[in-house]
Design a protein around this motif. Structure first.
Motif, PDB file in Angstrom:
ATOM      1  N   THR A 242      23.343  -4.986   8.970  1.00  0.00           N
ATOM      2  CA  THR A 242      22.705  -4.393   7.884  1.00  0.00           C
ATOM      3  C   THR A 242      21.182  -3.684   8.600  1.00  0.00           C
ATOM      4  OG1 THR A 242      21.287  -6.347   7.344  1.00  0.00           O
ATOM      5  CG2 THR A 242      23.427  -5.838   6.074  1.00  0.00           C
ATOM      6  N   THR A 243      20.563  -2.888   7.893  1.00  0.00           N
ATOM      7  CA  THR A 243      19.263  -2.303   8.531  1.00  0.00           C
ATOM      8  C   THR A 243      18.383  -2.873   7.498  1.00  0.00           C
ATOM      9  OG1 THR A 243      19.532  -0.507   6.769  1.00  0.00           O
ATOM     10  CG2 THR A 243      20.509  -0.015   9.024  1.00  0.00           C
ATOM     11  N   PHE A 244      17.057  -2.495   7.912  1.00  0.00           N
ATOM     12  CA  PHE A 244      15.955  -3.196   6.884  1.00  0.00           C
ATOM     13  C   PHE A 244      16.065  -2.035   5.603  1.00  0.00           C
ATOM     14  CE2 PHE A 244      13.394   0.341   8.797  1.00  0.00           C
ATOM     15  CZ  PHE A 244      12.709   0.861   7.692  1.00  0.00           C
ATOM     16  N   SER A 245      16.506  -0.798   5.732  1.00  0.00           N
ATOM     17  CA  SER A 245      16.585  -0.055   4.594  1.00  0.00           C
ATOM     18  C   SER A 245      17.705  -0.528   3.676  1.00  0.00           C
ATOM     19  CB  SER A 245      17.070   1.351   4.935  1.00  0.00           C
ATOM     20  OG  SER A 245      17.955   1.357   6.019  1.00  0.00           O
TER      21      SER A 245
ATOM     22  N   ILE B 164      10.797  -3.457  15.452  1.00  0.00           N
ATOM     23  CA  ILE B 164      10.375  -2.703  14.406  1.00  0.00           C
ATOM     24  C   ILE B 164      10.823  -2.956  13.038  1.00  0.00           C
ATOM     25  CG2 ILE B 164      10.594  -0.185  13.570  1.00  0.00           C
ATOM     26  CD1 ILE B 164      10.750   0.753  16.606  1.00  0.00           C
ATOM     27  N   ALA B 165      12.224  -3.275  12.897  1.00  0.00           N
ATOM     28  CA  ALA B 165      13.038  -3.635  11.585  1.00  0.00           C
ATOM     29  C   ALA B 165      12.256  -4.940  11.011  1.00  0.00           C
ATOM     30  CB  ALA B 165      14.536  -3.809  11.885  1.00  0.00           C
ATOM     31  N   PRO B 166      12.328  -6.021  11.944  1.00  0.00           N
ATOM     32  CA  PRO B 166      11.540  -7.082  11.296  1.00  0.00           C
ATOM     33  C   PRO B 166      10.109  -6.874  10.971  1.00  0.00           C
ATOM     34  CG  PRO B 166      12.751  -7.709  13.280  1.00  0.00           C
ATOM     35  CD  PRO B 166      12.681  -6.359  13.231  1.00  0.00           C
ATOM     36  N   THR B 167       9.392  -6.068  11.650  1.00  0.00           N
ATOM     37  CA  THR B 167       7.989  -5.606  11.290  1.00  0.00           C
ATOM     38  C   THR B 167       7.835  -4.819   9.910  1.00  0.00           C
ATOM     39  OG1 THR B 167       7.465  -5.527  13.546  1.00  0.00           O
ATOM     40  CG2 THR B 167       5.884  -4.274  11.791  1.00  0.00           C
ATOM     41  N   MET B 168       8.926  -4.084   9.632  1.00  0.00           N
ATOM     42  CA  MET B 168       8.906  -3.258   8.232  1.00  0.00           C
ATOM     43  C   MET B 168       9.228  -4.307   7.276  1.00  0.00           C
ATOM     44  SD  MET B 168       7.905  -0.291   8.787  1.00  0.00           S
ATOM     45  CE  MET B 168       6.834  -0.927   9.580  1.00  0.00           C
ATOM     46  N   SER B 169      10.409  -5.370   7.664  1.00  0.00           N
ATOM     47  CA  SER B 169      11.022  -6.268   6.564  1.00  0.00           C
ATOM     48  C   SER B 169       9.638  -7.165   6.210  1.00  0.00           C
ATOM     49  CB  SER B 169      11.823  -7.032   7.266  1.00  0.00           C
ATOM     50  OG  SER B 169      13.135  -6.385   7.572  1.00  0.00           O
TER      51      SER B 169
ATOM     52  N   SER C  21      14.189  -9.706   3.010  1.00  0.00           N
ATOM     53  CA  SER C  21      15.025 -10.390   4.368  1.00  0.00           C
ATOM     54  C   SER C  21      14.946  -9.325   5.256  1.00  0.00           C
ATOM     55  CB  SER C  21      16.190 -10.571   3.762  1.00  0.00           C
ATOM     56  OG  SER C  21      16.223 -11.476   2.609  1.00  0.00           O
ATOM     57  N   PHE C  22      15.004 -10.217   6.532  1.00  0.00           N
ATOM     58  CA  PHE C  22      15.228  -9.435   7.829  1.00  0.00           C
ATOM     59  C   PHE C  22      16.934  -9.165   7.664  1.00  0.00           C
ATOM     60  CE2 PHE C  22      11.903 -11.779  10.592  1.00  0.00           C
ATOM     61  CZ  PHE C  22      10.866 -11.304   9.733  1.00  0.00           C
ATOM     62  N   PRO C  23      17.129  -7.806   8.622  1.00  0.00           N
ATOM     63  CA  PRO C  23      18.472  -7.398   8.835  1.00  0.00           C
ATOM     64  C   PRO C  23      19.291  -8.325   9.174  1.00  0.00           C
ATOM     65  CG  PRO C  23      16.924  -5.473   9.529  1.00  0.00           C
ATOM     66  CD  PRO C  23      16.096  -6.846   9.124  1.00  0.00           C
TER      67      PRO C  23
ATOM     68  N   GLN D 242      11.229  -9.683  16.479  1.00  0.00           N
ATOM     69  CA  GLN D 242      10.027 -10.673  15.748  1.00  0.00           C
ATOM     70  C   GLN D 242       9.069  -9.643  15.331  1.00  0.00           C
ATOM     71  OE1 GLN D 242       9.966 -13.683  15.661  1.00  0.00           O
ATOM     72  NE2 GLN D 242      11.870 -13.787  16.602  1.00  0.00           N
ATOM     73  N   PRO D 243       8.509  -9.783  14.092  1.00  0.00           N
ATOM     74  CA  PRO D 243       7.561  -8.972  13.529  1.00  0.00           C
ATOM     75  C   PRO D 243       6.248  -8.954  14.468  1.00  0.00           C
ATOM     76  CG  PRO D 243       8.315 -10.470  11.764  1.00  0.00           C
ATOM     77  CD  PRO D 243       8.523 -11.029  13.257  1.00  0.00           C
TER      78      PRO D 243
END
Length: 553
Positions: free
Chosen positions: A147-150, A527-532, A538-540, A546-547
């Protein structure tokens, strides 16, 4: 009487006390939804080296790259943490927070060991084109395994938060938008100059997309492409006339100006725009139309707009990273970013949205240029390498056809045939490694067995391992010497684990983001954990990053 009065006063005091407590609690604990950005805009710039930020800095205006750097957070030592550094894997990794080892997009296209044929990362023959009668629309994210953060934002908001993906390239729109996107749109050039999608998302285009396609917006860019400023001021790039650049059909030299209207018929019709600075302008135009048409960022459910600017890649491949063309492309792109940010300011509101900007990979200087200035570089003759390898296999194993495919710097073996002949797969893999390491310009080679059985924590081995997917990758992986490529003698390319391919920008800006900069190493999977973390979701599901706490306000 006194007792009744006292009771009344006590009741009044109690009411005011409760009201004060409520106001205090309200002050201390604001509504979580109002504390999040209304819109997250993810920008991926195809083939952007980090040094384009610094090299062209004095040519940029105040509202594009400089606004991101001066008001946001600049991660100056940001890298890809796997090989190969291609467009498909790059876009998938930015939004999933993981690498090809887990998300499965091991290249733009790869040899499928099960069906014995090449497959494309976004290909999906089960869906149909929407917007044009062409196979170019038979695309979806079905081959991406994470999954993506989107996606996670859609799940968190009970599908109320929208996700829209936009790019010239199908994979640049589809993979970032994820599996649950409301839409992904990509550019179909040729005789149309339309943005299209697939039935994975919808059965017909929205009115705003039809209106954009029917407008004169795309056709208006079929005009001369000249440098925005006097070409003599473009001191940050090489000479306009040199031996290191490709050009359009119909041009004798790769020199400004380019009459795109006159050249289009010999260069794929509207597709010619992809390989110019104007391709980015078209994507910016469409993204602005999407913000308005989809009413993005207009409620308390965070929306995600994933925009990939791909023309930078086409220009880099054709003209090279040291060309006047690439400099002009980034100068003009800077103005497209400013237009986009002004639209966001007006539509969503300053301080109400969050932006990150990065790249899917960088690129090497043209090796023929590097050789001309005495830097070790060159070109690999893959045909001769394969012929030598085939001869070795026949001599060593007294059998032909043991190698099924060589692609993406990987060798795929016919495992059924090896088993039938009674050979040990590991021995065959190891024999190939020992043979290939003798070849000119091969720096390293590893077996799939090594990737599966050894835990590498640093160096190119660790990058290869993070890019190695047990079910999809090959039996042998090999690495060329630095700046040695299998490519034409003109233009730039990418794909390696060297810094010139892995070092890309990472800029954060807007709501929830601190102002600052760091040389601390960050990785694309952060990047994705930071956006999450910013969104409180939830993280992807495959995220390994890591955020970046120092980025978040």
């Amino acid at each position: 009487m006194f007792k009744n009065t006292a009771c009344a006063l006590f009741a009044i005091l109690l009411i005011f006390s409760c009201k004060a407590q409520t106001e205090t609690i309200s002050t201390l604990k604001p509504d979580f939804n109002t504390d999040k950005p209304k819109l997250v805009v993810g920008i991926v710039v195809d083939q952007m080296r980090y040094d384009y930020l610094t090299r062209f800095y004095n040519k940029y205006g105040e509202g594009g790259f400089k606004r991101l750097m001066n008001e946001g957070f600049n991660c100056k030592n940001n890298h890809y943490n796997y090989v190969p550094t291609y467009t498909g894997p790059g876009h998938a990794s930015v939004y999933t927070g993981t690498t090809p080892k887990y998300h499965g997009i091991i290249a733009n296209d790869w040899y499928d060991k099960e069906i014995k044929s090449k497959v494309y990362c976004a290909e999906d023959k089960s869906v149909q084109s929407v917007g044009a009668e062409t196979e170019d629309g038979q695309m979806s994210p079905s081959r991406m395994k994470a999954t993506t953060f989107s996606d996670e934002n859609r799940l968190f908001t009970q599908m109320r938060g929208k996700t829209i993906g936009i790019s010239v390239k199908d994979r640049g729109a589809i993979l970032p938008a994820g599996h649950t996107a409301n839409a992904a749109y990509w550019f179909y050039g040729k005789d149309k100059g339309y943005f299209i999608t697939s039935s994975f998302y919808m059965n017909s285009l929205p009115n705003w997309v039809n209106e954009f396609n029917k407008s004169n917006t795309v056709a208006s860019y079929l005009k001369p492409w000249n440098t925005l400023y006097d070409i003599s001021t473009y001191e940050e790039s090489g000479s306009d006339l040199n031996n290191f650049e490709g050009t359009f059909k119909g041009m004798k030299t790769a020199t400004f100006p380019y009459d795109l209207a006159a050249l289009k018929d010999d260069n794929g019709g509207f597709d010619i725009l992809k390989g110019t600075a104007y391709g980015n302008s078209i994507v910016a135009d469409f993204a602005i139309a999407a913000i308005k048409g989809e009413q993005l960022g207009q409620d308390n459910h965070t929306d995600v707009l994933a925009v990939s600017f791909s023309s930078t890649d086409y220009v880099g491949h054709k003209f090279g990273v040291n060309s006047k063309e690439i400099e002009d492309t980034y100068i003009r792109f800077d103005k497209d970013l400013e237009r986009l940010f002004k639209t966001l300011d007006a539509s969503v509101g300053k301080g109400a949205y969050t932006v990150f900007l990065t790249a899917d990979h960088a690129a090497v200087d043209v090796p023929s240029y590097l050789k001309s200035v005495k830097i070790p570089a060159g070109y690999v003759d893959t045909k001769t390498q394969k012929e030598n390898l085939d001869k070795f296999m026949e001599s060593k194993f007294k059998a032909s056809g043991l190698i099924e495919n060589i692609s993406n710097n990987q060798i795929f073996l016919d495992r059924n045939k090896i088993n039938e002949l009674g050979f040990d797969l590991g021995d065959v893999q190891e024999a190939i490694v020992n043979e290939m390491i003798k070849y000119e310009f091969i720096d390293k080679a590893y077996t799939a067995s090594a990737m599966n059985s050894t835990s590498f924590i640093s160096g190119i081995e660790a990058l290869l391992q993070k890019g190695f997917n047990q079910k999809r990758s090959g039996d042998v992986l090999f690495v060329y010497d630095a700046a040695f490529i299998s490519y034409s003698k003109t233009g730039s390319t990418h794909g390696s684990g060297f810094d010139y391919d892995t070092h890309v920008p990472l800029l954060f800006f807007g709501k929830g983001i601190k102002h600052g900069e760091t040389f601390q190493k960050t990785e694309i999977t952060d990047i994705a954990p930071t956006m999450s973390a910013l969104l409180g979701i939830s993280f992807p599901n495959g995220a390994i990053g890591q955020p970046l706490e120092f980025v978040l306000d």
